[in-house]
Design a protein around this motif. Structure first.
Motif, PDB file in Angstrom:
ATOM      1  N   ILE A  13       0.842  -1.202   0.000  1.00  0.00           N
ATOM      2  CA  ILE A  13       0.000   0.000   0.000  1.00  0.00           C
ATOM      3  C   ILE A  13       0.871   1.245   0.000  1.00  0.00           C
ATOM      4  O   ILE A  13       0.668   2.190  -0.773  1.00  0.00           O
ATOM      5  CB  ILE A  13      -0.943   0.010   1.229  1.00  0.00           C
ATOM      6  CG1 ILE A  13      -1.922  -1.156   1.176  1.00  0.00           C
ATOM      7  CG2 ILE A  13      -1.712   1.319   1.303  1.00  0.00           C
ATOM      8  CD1 ILE A  13      -2.772  -1.281   2.411  1.00  0.00           C
ATOM      9  N   LEU A  14       1.912   1.246   0.871  1.00  0.00           N
ATOM     10  CA  LEU A  14       2.779   2.426   0.961  1.00  0.00           C
ATOM     11  C   LEU A  14       3.536   2.642  -0.352  1.00  0.00           C
ATOM     12  O   LEU A  14       3.635   3.774  -0.840  1.00  0.00           O
ATOM     13  CB  LEU A  14       3.757   2.269   2.130  1.00  0.00           C
ATOM     14  CG  LEU A  14       3.108   2.311   3.522  1.00  0.00           C
ATOM     15  CD1 LEU A  14       4.132   2.055   4.602  1.00  0.00           C
ATOM     16  CD2 LEU A  14       2.425   3.648   3.737  1.00  0.00           C
ATOM     17  N   GLY A  16       2.634   1.712  -3.334  1.00  0.00           N
ATOM     18  CA  GLY A  16       1.698   2.167  -4.358  1.00  0.00           C
ATOM     19  C   GLY A  16       1.349   3.641  -4.183  1.00  0.00           C
ATOM     20  O   GLY A  16       1.358   4.412  -5.145  1.00  0.00           O
ATOM     21  N   LEU A  17       1.061   4.049  -2.921  1.00  0.00           N
ATOM     22  CA  LEU A  17       0.699   5.451  -2.697  1.00  0.00           C
ATOM     23  C   LEU A  17       1.878   6.362  -2.996  1.00  0.00           C
ATOM     24  O   LEU A  17       1.708   7.445  -3.556  1.00  0.00           O
ATOM     25  CB  LEU A  17       0.202   5.645  -1.262  1.00  0.00           C
ATOM     26  CG  LEU A  17      -1.160   5.030  -0.975  1.00  0.00           C
ATOM     27  CD1 LEU A  17      -1.563   5.293   0.463  1.00  0.00           C
ATOM     28  CD2 LEU A  17      -2.209   5.602  -1.911  1.00  0.00           C
ATOM     29  N   TYR A  18       3.097   5.927  -2.630  1.00  0.00           N
ATOM     30  CA  TYR A  18       4.278   6.746  -2.933  1.00  0.00           C
ATOM     31  C   TYR A  18       4.398   6.946  -4.446  1.00  0.00           C
ATOM     32  O   TYR A  18       4.607   8.066  -4.920  1.00  0.00           O
ATOM     33  CB  TYR A  18       5.532   6.061  -2.379  1.00  0.00           C
ATOM     34  CG  TYR A  18       6.800   6.807  -2.708  1.00  0.00           C
ATOM     35  CD1 TYR A  18       7.159   7.940  -1.993  1.00  0.00           C
ATOM     36  CD2 TYR A  18       7.622   6.398  -3.757  1.00  0.00           C
ATOM     37  CE1 TYR A  18       8.310   8.634  -2.300  1.00  0.00           C
ATOM     38  CE2 TYR A  18       8.773   7.088  -4.073  1.00  0.00           C
ATOM     39  CZ  TYR A  18       9.104   8.206  -3.348  1.00  0.00           C
ATOM     40  OH  TYR A  18      10.223   8.902  -3.666  1.00  0.00           O
ATOM     41  N   SER A  32       0.687   2.357 -10.081  1.00  0.00           N
ATOM     42  CA  SER A  32       0.857   2.521  -8.639  1.00  0.00           C
ATOM     43  C   SER A  32      -0.433   2.220  -7.890  1.00  0.00           C
ATOM     44  O   SER A  32      -0.423   1.560  -6.852  1.00  0.00           O
ATOM     45  CB  SER A  32       1.293   3.949  -8.326  1.00  0.00           C
ATOM     46  OG  SER A  32       2.423   4.295  -9.071  1.00  0.00           O
ATOM     47  N   PHE A  33      -1.547   2.713  -8.447  1.00  0.00           N
ATOM     48  CA  PHE A  33      -2.829   2.433  -7.788  1.00  0.00           C
ATOM     49  C   PHE A  33      -3.115   0.939  -7.779  1.00  0.00           C
ATOM     50  O   PHE A  33      -3.646   0.404  -6.805  1.00  0.00           O
ATOM     51  CB  PHE A  33      -3.959   3.189  -8.489  1.00  0.00           C
ATOM     52  CG  PHE A  33      -4.089   4.620  -8.030  1.00  0.00           C
ATOM     53  CD1 PHE A  33      -4.311   4.902  -6.707  1.00  0.00           C
ATOM     54  CD2 PHE A  33      -3.967   5.665  -8.925  1.00  0.00           C
ATOM     55  CE1 PHE A  33      -4.428   6.207  -6.268  1.00  0.00           C
ATOM     56  CE2 PHE A  33      -4.080   6.970  -8.505  1.00  0.00           C
ATOM     57  CZ  PHE A  33      -4.302   7.245  -7.164  1.00  0.00           C
ATOM     58  N   ALA A  36      -1.143  -0.540  -4.914  1.00  0.00           N
ATOM     59  CA  ALA A  36      -1.781  -0.246  -3.624  1.00  0.00           C
ATOM     60  C   ALA A  36      -3.032  -1.106  -3.430  1.00  0.00           C
ATOM     61  O   ALA A  36      -3.290  -1.628  -2.339  1.00  0.00           O
ATOM     62  CB  ALA A  36      -2.129   1.237  -3.550  1.00  0.00           C
ATOM     63  N   ASN A  37      -3.778  -1.278  -4.531  1.00  0.00           N
ATOM     64  CA  ASN A  37      -4.985  -2.096  -4.516  1.00  0.00           C
ATOM     65  C   ASN A  37      -4.657  -3.528  -4.089  1.00  0.00           C
ATOM     66  O   ASN A  37      -5.314  -4.109  -3.227  1.00  0.00           O
ATOM     67  CB  ASN A  37      -5.535  -2.079  -5.959  1.00  0.00           C
ATOM     68  CG  ASN A  37      -6.987  -2.377  -6.025  1.00  0.00           C
ATOM     69  OD1 ASN A  37      -7.621  -2.576  -4.993  1.00  0.00           O
ATOM     70  ND2 ASN A  37      -7.519  -2.420  -7.214  1.00  0.00           N
ATOM     71  N   GLY A  39      -2.133  -4.430  -2.350  1.00  0.00           N
ATOM     72  CA  GLY A  39      -1.780  -4.420  -0.942  1.00  0.00           C
ATOM     73  C   GLY A  39      -3.004  -4.495  -0.046  1.00  0.00           C
ATOM     74  O   GLY A  39      -3.014  -5.242   0.936  1.00  0.00           O
ATOM     75  N   VAL A  40      -4.062  -3.745  -0.403  1.00  0.00           N
ATOM     76  CA  VAL A  40      -5.299  -3.781   0.395  1.00  0.00           C
ATOM     77  C   VAL A  40      -5.880  -5.193   0.388  1.00  0.00           C
ATOM     78  O   VAL A  40      -6.306  -5.708   1.437  1.00  0.00           O
ATOM     79  CB  VAL A  40      -6.318  -2.764  -0.161  1.00  0.00           C
ATOM     80  CG1 VAL A  40      -7.625  -2.884   0.584  1.00  0.00           C
ATOM     81  CG2 VAL A  40      -5.783  -1.356  -0.037  1.00  0.00           C
TER      82      VAL A  40
ATOM     83  N   LEU B  11       3.393   9.639   3.805  1.00  0.00           N
ATOM     84  CA  LEU B  11       3.418   8.184   3.865  1.00  0.00           C
ATOM     85  C   LEU B  11       4.054   7.689   5.155  1.00  0.00           C
ATOM     86  O   LEU B  11       3.678   6.629   5.656  1.00  0.00           O
ATOM     87  CB  LEU B  11       4.169   7.636   2.655  1.00  0.00           C
ATOM     88  CG  LEU B  11       3.414   7.823   1.347  1.00  0.00           C
ATOM     89  CD1 LEU B  11       4.200   7.250   0.198  1.00  0.00           C
ATOM     90  CD2 LEU B  11       2.050   7.162   1.420  1.00  0.00           C
TER      91      LEU B  11
END
Lengths: 118, 233
Positions: A13-14, A16-18, A32-33, A36-37, A39-40, B11
């Motif tokens: 998640i981290l 992807g958000l970065y 990236s999204f 993160a997806n 990761g969730v 983050l």
């Protein structure tokens, strides 16, 4: 085992958000999204895991009588199945919009799209 | 540069929250109430061996209908956004390099097998891991393989939308039948539950999941066909 997948999910998640926050290219942001997806999903699946238990499918190995003591939580798995499908739809939509933006502006750099900027 | 620093600070905050969750987490020893209900009653209520399938198709069937609707809307919006101007006509197809012999022959061999695997996965959704969404995705992967082999290939959008809308209408009709013949909307007991663990068991679940499989496969295929057709505009 559950801690490994939990930590992997949080780290994904981290990451992807970065990537989504620092990249300016739309395609990279979409990737990236997706990371993160994933990761969730990993976190959700990890939360539903109970140590020493098996998959929520009843067969010769897991008779109905013992099911409640032998299986892991099926609800997060059903949720993640839904989330994966919706995530795919969101990704497809983002790709379609990215294509359309590229067709109209000739660029994928998000800082060049200034119509809604004030 | 400042942008990167701000992102790292944000983050880091989120990472602290995650670290707190991670340190404080301990796996449950017993199932919670909902999961316990599903574990004890799925076999008697629905006759499905796969509890996840029972939850998705029967217990939370209405949510799945909503999910399929969201997917349908996505496919429709993708088609709308990527709609080609008919005035531009069909450009020349010659500027694609031919794909390799290996991919072409492999596609001819694999596409029917992948379709068969997809059908197997969604028909057996109530017994084994898998189901309509997974089977639909596998079927769409066969379409993707065909598109990789021949990027200029055109699929019949009419056929895809016929499959998609027929599956959707029958799905809702089965749901309404459940209202009339059994306990409620999308109740699977409109068909006999059969012997536990057999292919023809669990009432309407295999039928509903097969319809979902066809619908999802058609939707994914239409999305990919639309995305692929943008290449030549």
């Amino acid at each position: 085992m559950v801690y490994v997948s939990l930590a992997t999910g949080f780290i994904l998640i981290l990451i992807g958000l970065y990537g989504a926050l620092t990249n300016r290219n739309l395609l990279r942001m979409i990737v990236s999204f997706s990371v993160a997806n994933t990761g969730v999903h990993t976190v959700l699946i990890a939360v539903g895991y109970l140590p020493g238990r098996t998959a929520p499918i009843l067969d010769a190995a897991v008779p109905v009588i013992e099911a409640a003591e032998r299986i892991i939580d099926p609800v997060p798995q059903a949720l993640v199945l839904t989330a994966i499908v919706i995530g795919l739809g969101v990704t497809a939509l983002m790709l379609a919009y990215a294509y359309k933006l590229f067709a109209t502006h000739g660029t994928l750099d998000i800082s060049r799209f200034t119509e809604l900027k004030w | 540069m400042i942008r990167r620093v701000v992102a790292v600070v944000l983050l880091a905050g989120l990472g602290m929250v995650f670290a707190g969750l991670f340190v404080g987490y301990s796996p449950d020893a017993v199932l919670n109430l909902t999961a316990d209900y599903y574990a004890r009653n799925t076999a008697a209520d629905t006759g499905a061996a796969n509890i996840v399938t029972a939850i998705i198709v029967t217990y939370r069937g209405l949510d799945t209908l909503g999910e399929v609707t969201v997917l349908f809307l996505t496919a429709a919006v993708v088609a709308l956004v990527l709609r080609r101007d008919s005035s531009r006509g069909n450009p020349a197809a010659a500027d694609h390099r031919p794909v390799g012999e290996l991919l072409q022959t492999g596609t001819r061999l694999l596409v029917p097998l992948i379709m068969l695997a997809a059908a197997y996965v969604f028909i057996n959704g109530h017994l084994t891991p898998g189901g309509g969404f997974q089977g639909g995705a596998i079927a769409a992967s066969a379409v993707l393989l065909m598109l990789l082999t021949d990027p200029m290939r055109r699929f019949s959008h009419r056929l895809i939308s016929r499959v998609e809308s027929t599956a959707g209408v029958v799905y809702v009709a089965i749901g309404v039948l459940g209202l009339a013949l059994a306990g409620g909307f999308l109740d699977n007991r409109i068909l006999p539950l059969g012997a536990f663990g057999e292919l023809f068991s669990a009432g309407a679940i295999p039928v509903i999941y097969s319809l979902i499989g066809l619908k999802v496969g058609a939707e994914f295929s239409s999305m990919m066909a639309n995305l692929s057709e943008t290449e030549d505009t």
